[in-house]
Write a protein that holds these residues in place. Structure first.
Motif: not given
Length: 148
Positions: A19-47
């Motif tokens: 239902s949603k996928y967005t990818q943002n333009d990044l404004e701040h400089k960072f080291d792209p070779s850093r490992n890990p580069l990103v963190e994943f935050q997860t939310k789970i909801q049941f219905k």
């Protein structure tokens, strides 16, 4: 959630809705070779969709650049499962109050997280995060309090 006696039932994916996928333009400089580069935050909801005899698991993943804490992307996926026999798996206690075993909820979450991992793999191709892999998630920490 509760643990109940063993029951035999069938469960299958009925729908997978991104239902949603967005990818943002990044404004701040960072080291792209850093490992890990990103963190994943997860939310789970049941219905529970009683009229359709389905259980749903909504997963929202937010991906942040670790170094700058900027939000890079967000993915929202709803996985709907057909359950048969529904009322042997989903016990109706009263109007809008249901009980589903821990093992069924864990299976919904595990299947949904694996599906999201594949979707993220495809969505991140060609981006700075293309080599990042959505980690294994301990779905036992997401409990029935996350149920709509």
């Amino acid at each position: 959630m509760k643990t109940n006696n063993k029951i035999s039932f069938n469960m299958r994916f009925a729908e997978i809705k991104t239902s949603k996928y967005t990818q943002n333009d990044l404004e701040h400089k960072f080291d792209p070779s850093r490992n890990p580069l990103v963190e994943f935050q997860t939310k789970i909801q049941f219905k529970i969709l009683e009229e359709q005899k389905r259980l749903g698991c909504l997963i929202v993943v937010i991906i942040n650049i670790l170094e700058t804490k900027e939000k890079f992307a967000e993915l929202k996926v709803e996985n709907l499962f057909e359950i048969n026999p529904f009322y042997e798996v989903v016990i109706k206690k009263e109007e809008n109050k249901f009980e589903v075993s821990d093992s069924v909820m864990m299976q919904l979450a595990t299947s949904s997280v694996s599906t999201v991992r594949g979707i993220l793999h495809e969505k991140l191709k060609g981006t700075i995060a293309q080599n990042e892999v959505y980690p294994l998630i301990d779905v036992s920490k997401f409990n029935k309090e996350n149920q709509e």
